[in-house]
Design a protein around this motif. Structure first.
Motif, PDB file in Angstrom:
ATOM      1  N   LYS A  39       0.852  -1.187   0.000  1.00 34.34           N
ATOM      2  CA  LYS A  39       0.000   0.000   0.000  1.00 34.34           C
ATOM      3  C   LYS A  39       0.878   1.224   0.000  1.00 34.34           C
ATOM      4  O   LYS A  39       1.784   1.326   0.832  1.00 34.34           O
ATOM      5  CB  LYS A  39      -0.900   0.018   1.233  1.00 34.34           C
ATOM      6  N   ARG A 130     -12.441  -3.617   1.738  1.00 36.19           N
ATOM      7  CA  ARG A 130     -11.732  -3.229   2.958  1.00 36.19           C
ATOM      8  C   ARG A 130     -10.772  -4.341   3.324  1.00 36.19           C
ATOM      9  O   ARG A 130     -11.196  -5.445   3.657  1.00 36.19           O
ATOM     10  CB  ARG A 130     -12.728  -3.037   4.111  1.00 36.19           C
ATOM     11  N   TYR A 134      -5.265  -1.357   7.919  1.00 33.42           N
ATOM     12  CA  TYR A 134      -5.050  -0.143   7.132  1.00 33.42           C
ATOM     13  C   TYR A 134      -4.533   0.935   8.049  1.00 33.42           C
ATOM     14  O   TYR A 134      -4.975   1.070   9.190  1.00 33.42           O
ATOM     15  CB  TYR A 134      -6.349   0.295   6.466  1.00 33.42           C
TER      16      TYR A 134
ATOM     17  N   GLN B 220      -7.531   1.980  -1.061  1.00 35.51           N
ATOM     18  CA  GLN B 220      -6.500   1.830  -0.031  1.00 35.51           C
ATOM     19  C   GLN B 220      -5.101   1.950  -0.592  1.00 35.51           C
ATOM     20  O   GLN B 220      -4.134   1.742   0.117  1.00 35.51           O
ATOM     21  CB  GLN B 220      -6.662   0.475   0.648  1.00 35.51           C
ATOM     22  N   THR B 222      -3.582  -0.036  -2.724  1.00 39.10           N
ATOM     23  CA  THR B 222      -2.852  -1.299  -2.843  1.00 39.10           C
ATOM     24  C   THR B 222      -2.248  -1.404  -4.239  1.00 39.10           C
ATOM     25  O   THR B 222      -2.639  -0.688  -5.158  1.00 39.10           O
ATOM     26  CB  THR B 222      -3.781  -2.502  -2.627  1.00 39.10           C
TER      27      THR B 222
END
Lengths: 175, 487, 204, 282
Positions: A39, A130, A134, B220, B222
């Motif tokens: 990420k 999700r 995170y 997010q 990714t």
């Protein structure tokens, strides 16, 4: 067997790359490279090379859009012009090709764009994808490496991740 | 396999060339965290002056709405339109707004395709400008209609009456093209904003957080998301680039397809496209200066970027000037006497002031951009960018009005037609509407693309590093290795 | 990937399905022209007439041809509402029903020399011109169809109503749906043709 | 189904018009001849048109603003040079009745976004009021500027009570925001054609006239069926050597007066004008 997650945050992209390299060469059991997720606040082709193949199939949807959209559109326009209430206008043919081509062109773009957008959401599994761990800092300036693995391999993974100066390691079994 | 400079002398040149330092668009002190901080600051609670301007715009818009309601109830006659002058300011301003909507996409899509990184700090607000100008232009289509309450007749849908719109009409092409363009540029804007919306989500609270959470759709950052995102964004850019060209050339067919003198010109499509890009670019310069000042975006909207923008505007202005002159030239040397008479009438008749005003504002004024003082003095530049747009509005006015005043049939020649206050009110209202929308946008969404400026910073740093490494190597007298030479 | 493939397939299927409808309007219901539900059935408002005229008695039980009273239908745009003397021409001679309330009302108008203020049931917009003459000539005289069928296309089965009520939509799509069908040119012939499709035939 | 219709009639859908012999098999093609030599500029045609077609009288002020609604207008031109005598300048006046030319390839038709205007089988340029959305593109593209827009809601005040009783029930009263134009008195033609069809024939020459042709005191306007080779109008077109499907007319000798206005724009109008003859010595 239920899998566990761990997330390591790095300030530097080179360190993250080294961590990935080591993970890849470790060859431990209960862990696959496909389960590693990076990420980051920006795109990072250099890290993606280490992660292995991550196929993108958006272009097939786009192809479908640009093939089906204009053909359907053209036939629809032409048959609308040829429907029961057809009218001669300005001496031109009832089904004139240049105007229909203009409209077909616009439909070509429109259906291409719409299919691309649709495909993007399908491919990104949006909305509502999700992942379990995170941290808001990955949208600011940190690189996160999220690993999913069997619970017994997690300590070993954490050790590898910890070797490359992470800012923090989070997860079920974090230190 | 390893190469050495001594064995292959030409490689030395290659290496040197690879690291010729580019002009830096951003300062060296910009970090990722600073970008977040600066851009998110622009979303904070506005100052009182914001509300003053906002409500002035709202008042202007309300006056436009009042004029429209007045016209709706009494008929188009209140606009003082008449038999030859059937279009008036509505269509002129429609083209003006459509034109303003073109450069956002040019800047964003074209420069994205050719990897011109300097677009990154300024493309977001340009795209927003595109979207809102298109919305404004769409209003004029409705305002202009004699029977607004029947507007759905133009929409192609399988209705009970078995009737379809007339697909041979340039107005239907317009509607299709603008609909496509509005949809696509809205999606392009949104798609490009998703990573930034995630940043906002991570930093906001309360209702705003809920909004951003909804809009960012769980982004997010990714690696899979990024990979897909890059492909999709490039694909959309490739669609939008030709789309932008097609939209304004289709708008030009409103005129070029008809047979009025001064309209029936083959070079109209490229002429309109360039005119659109021209007014759009000067619109982008205007907003550049305003946003830079209001949000203190000096670190991102820098002088090197502005210079490039001005260079592009100047180039486009010159191409537009050329196309305008070539249009006159072909009319002049052509055999269509009516068109020739129309051209002379434009330059010397009732609307000569507007004609020469256009020549001055849109053809002469861009040359001031060559002056270094103008490029560096933002107040002067702001004024000049506004003058360029006034010139482009006059250009649209003088395409429409003189042609109607003197067309093929002498008995209908009229002199001295002038629009009524209703038309001016609606035109003014459209500016209020655009200002309102844009101000709201700037306070809700980031007007600078955070993630792409981060990419810029990243690339600059990488370059810096590579340059440093090269310098080290040279200083140490070592042999540089080609990238991938180890393989 | 499976998820994506499934969506891909759905899109293809949807596209093929939607391609079946080319430029035709959406109309629900069964065959057009049948007097029951055909997607265009739209009952009009109940219109209160000055006299509750029993169509079912006259057209139904008595089998009187529609054009006996609506005489203009075969020779002009409008079918016409019969004049009062048309009613009286018969009812003067029919002694048996003279004491009924509706007939009494009729005689009242007659004696006061007042026309009966009938109200319009089948009202078309002002920009529409419907020609009764051509329809009657074509279907009744040329094709020799029964009068109840010919009039009933648009007016429904009046012979089963008392005062008439609009039972068809009389909308443009409804008109067109009949015009686009092929009809016999003459009784017994095999040549067919559809109705005219010129806008100015109906719009003025 | 429209798709099968498209495939079956592909060739006819791809035909350009007008072409030679287009109306040979058709029963009707309405056309007109206007003799400018006979026109005395009396405006009777205009008045007749106002009465027949429910045209609103807009008043002096709006007329001055260019918002008049006359479907047929008398244009007055002054001759130049020799045609103008200093003693009697009025001798130089020329009149030209201008109405919709019912072009075969009308510039107004393809540009209407909703298809409110199109070409009818009997060669007329139609205008369907209730389909019109008022984009005014047809008027912008009409080289003759004979299309008139309802800038105001005229029914409000054009016919104060009891004037509304003189309105023609066969013609719609147009609302605001609608384009309108000369229809060659379609309501009369329609009624006549329907009657003739019931009787199994086609309309005889002169059986139906437009209001302007009927009202003209000097018979300057000749109206008739061009598809009928024996009609007066068809004979006049032939004598004047004007061909419907040609955009420029070649005359075999001097003194043939027939011409069509702005033919060079390829509009193929249905109205032939006969040039005025002048005796400059007199």
């Amino acid at each position: 067997m239920k899998k566990s997650h761990t997330l390591a945050l790095y300030a530097d992209m080179d360190e993250a790359a080294n961590a990935l390299k080591e993970l890849k060469s470790s060859g431990m059991s209960g862990f696959r490279m496909e389960d590693v997720v990076v990420k980051s606040p920006i795109d990072h082709p250099e890290l993606s090379e280490l992660l292995g193949p991550r196929p993108v199939y958006i272009q097939w949807f786009t192809l479908l859009g640009v093939l089906l959209g204009p053909t359907t559109g053209l036939v629809l326009i032409a048959s609308a012009q040829a429907s029961f209430i057809y009218q001669v206008r300005g001496g031109r043919p009832v089904v004139p090709l240049p105007p229909d081509m203009v409209l077909t062109y616009e439909l070509f773009i429109l259906s291409g764009v719409l299919m691309t957008v649709l495909a993007t959401f399908v491919a990104m599994k949006l909305p509502g994808n999700r992942s379990p761990l995170y941290n808001a800092s990955v949208s600011e300036d940190k690189i996160g490496i999220l690993v999913k693995a069997d619970p017994q391999s997690i300590p070993q993974i954490n050790e590898i991740l910890g070797r490359h100066k992470p800012l923090e390691i989070m997860g079920d079994q974090a230190r | 396999m390893s190469h050495s400079v001594h064995s292959h002398p030409q490689l030395d040149v290659q290496v040197e060339r690879k690291f010729i330092p580019k002009q830096k668009d951003l300062g060296a002190d910009v970090t990722w965290a600073k970008i977040n901080k600066d851009v998110l600051r622009s979303l904070e609670k506005p100052r009182p002056v914001f509300w003053v301007i906002f409500f002035s715009a709202l008042a202007l818009f309300s006056f436009g709405v009042y004029c429209e309601v007045y016209q709706y109830q009494n008929g188009m006659g209140v606009a003082d339109l008449n038999n030859p002058q059937v279009w008036g300011l509505y269509i002129a301003t429609f083209i003006f707004w459509i034109g303003m909507g073109h450069s956002g996409t040019l800047l964003s899509a074209l420069l994205h395709i050719i990897h011109a990184d300097w677009r990154k700090p300024i493309y977001r607000y340009s795209e927003a400008m595109t979207t809102f100008t298109l919305l404004t232009a769409a209003l004029f289509v409705l305002v202009h209609m004699g029977r607004l309450w029947q507007f759905y007749y133009v929409v192609a849908y399988p209705n009970e009456r078995w009737t379809w719109p007339n697909f041979t009409s340039p107005l239907v092409w317009d509607a299709t093209a603008i609909g496509t363009y509005l949809t696509s540029s809205l999606l392009f804007l949104y798609m490009g904003m998703i990573p930034d919306l995630a940043i906002c989500r991570d930093n906001a609270r309360g209702a705003r957080r809920a909004l951003y959470r909804f809009l960012s759709m769980g982004w997010q950052g990714t690696d899979r998301q990024w990979a897909n995102f890059k492909v999709a964004y490039m694909t959309m850019a490739c669609f939008l680039m030709p789309l932008a060209v097609s939209v304004h050339s289709i708008v030009s067919t409103d005129f070029a397809v008809s047979q009025n003198p001064g309209w029936h010109v083959t070079s109209f499509p490229p002429y309109f496209v360039l005119g659109a890009l021209y007014s759009g670019c000067s619109g982008i310069i205007t907003l550049f200066i305003v946003l830079r000042y209001v949000f203190r975006f000096e670190a991102y909207m820098t002088q090197p970027i502005l210079n490039k923008l001005i260079k592009m505007t100047f180039a486009i202005a010159m191409v537009w000037t050329y196309l305008d002159l070539i249009e006159y030239a072909t009319t002049w040397y052509g055999s269509d006497e009516v068109a020739k008479a129309d051209l002379i009438y434009r330059a010397t008749g009732d609307y000569a002031l507007q004609f020469w005003g256009m020549i001055f504002c849109a053809m002469v004024m861009p040359f001031t951009l060559l002056i270094r003082f103008v490029r560096h003095n933002y107040v002067v530049l702001l004024i000049i960018s506004l003058i360029l747009n006034v010139g482009m509005w006059l250009e649209r006015f003088q395409i429409i009005t003189p042609t109607f005043a003197k067309s093929h049939y002498p008995w209908t020649w009229t002199a001295g037609w002038w629009p009524s206050w209703v038309q001016w009110g609606i035109v003014a209202g459209s500016f209020g509407w655009f200002t309102m929308l844009f101000m709201l946008y700037c306070k809700i969404f980031p007007s600078v693309s955070m993630y792409e400026v981060k990419e810029m910073v990243h690339e600059q740093n990488m370059e810096e590093k590579a340059l440093a490494a090269q310098t080290d190597v040279h200083e140490a007298g070592l042999v540089p290795e080609m990238k991938g030479g180890q393989a | 990937m499976n998820y994506g493939k499934r969506i891909f397939l759905w899109i293809v299927l949807f596209w093929i399905g939607s391609a079946q409808v080319f430029a035709e309007p959406f109309v629900q219901g069964g065959p057009i022209g049948s007097q029951t539900s055909d997607g265009y059935d739209a009952l009009g408002p109940v219109v209160e007439q000055p006299i509750e005229f029993p169509h079912n008695t006259h057209a139904g039980r008595m089998q009187i041809n529609c054009m006996y009273c609506h005489t203009y239908a075969r020779r002009s745009n409008v079918s016409g509402i019969p004049r009062l003397d048309k009613c009286m021409g018969c009812h003067n001679l029919i002694e048996g029903v003279k004491d009924r309330p509706r007939i009494k009302k009729l005689f009242e108008y007659w004696e006061n020399k007042q026309p009966i203020p009938w109200k319009k049931v089948h009202d078309l917009p002002d920009f529409v011109r419907f020609n009764h003459e051509r329809h009657i000539q074509r279907f009744y005289f040329q094709e020799k169809r029964p009068v109840r069928e010919v009039c009933g296309y648009c007016h429904g089965d009046i012979a089963s109503m008392t005062t008439a009520r609009r039972v068809k939509a009389l909308s443009m799509g409804w008109c067109v749906s009949c015009h686009q069908k092929d009809h016999l040119e003459k009784a017994g012939s095999t040549v067919t043709s559809h109705g005219p499709n010129d806008c100015w035939l109906c719009h003025k | 189904m429209s798709l099968s219709n498209l495939i079956q009639n592909w060739n006819s859908f791809r035909t350009r018009r007008p072409y030679e012999g287009q109306y040979d098999d058709a029963p009707y093609k309405w056309a007109m001849v206007i003799d400018l030599d006979a026109c005395i500029g009396c405006n009777a045609c205009t008045v007749a048109c106002y009465a027949e077609n429910n045209l609103p009288v807009v008043g002096k002020e709006r007329f001055g603003k260019g918002q008049a609604m006359h479907w047929i207008r008398i244009e007055r031109y002054w001759g130049e040079g020799d045609a103008m005598t200093s003693e009697f300048p009025d001798h130089g006046a020329q009149y030209l009745p201008m109405l919709c030319q019912q072009c075969e390839a009308a510039p107004c038709e393809p540009v209407c976004p909703v298809g409110a205007t199109h070409h009818s089988p009997d060669g007329l340029n139609t205008q369907v009021y209730n389909r019109c959305v008022g984009s005014r593109y047809c008027s912008a593209n009409c080289p003759y500027k004979v299309r008139y827009f309802n800038w105001w809601n005229y029914p409000d005040r054009a016919w104060p009570n009891p004037l509304e009783l003189q309105l023609n029930p066969d013609v719609t009263v147009r609302s605001k925001g609608v384009m309108e134009k000369c229809t060659f008195c379609m309501q009369r033609l329609r009624a006549g054609m329907d009657k003739a069809k019931t009787e199994g024939r086609i309309l005889a020459d002169g059986e139906v006239l437009t209001a302007c042709a009927q009202a003209c005191p000097t018979s300057a306007i000749t109206f008739g069926n061009l598809a009928d080779k024996k009609s007066k109008v068809a004979r006049m077109w032939k004598n004047q050597q004007v061909d419907l499907a040609k955009d420029s007319q070649e005359k075999s000798e001097e003194g043939i007066r027939g011409y069509r206005i702005l033919e060079e724009l390829n509009t193929y109008p249905s109205i032939v004008y006969l040039e005025r003859v002048r005796n400059l010595e007199a």
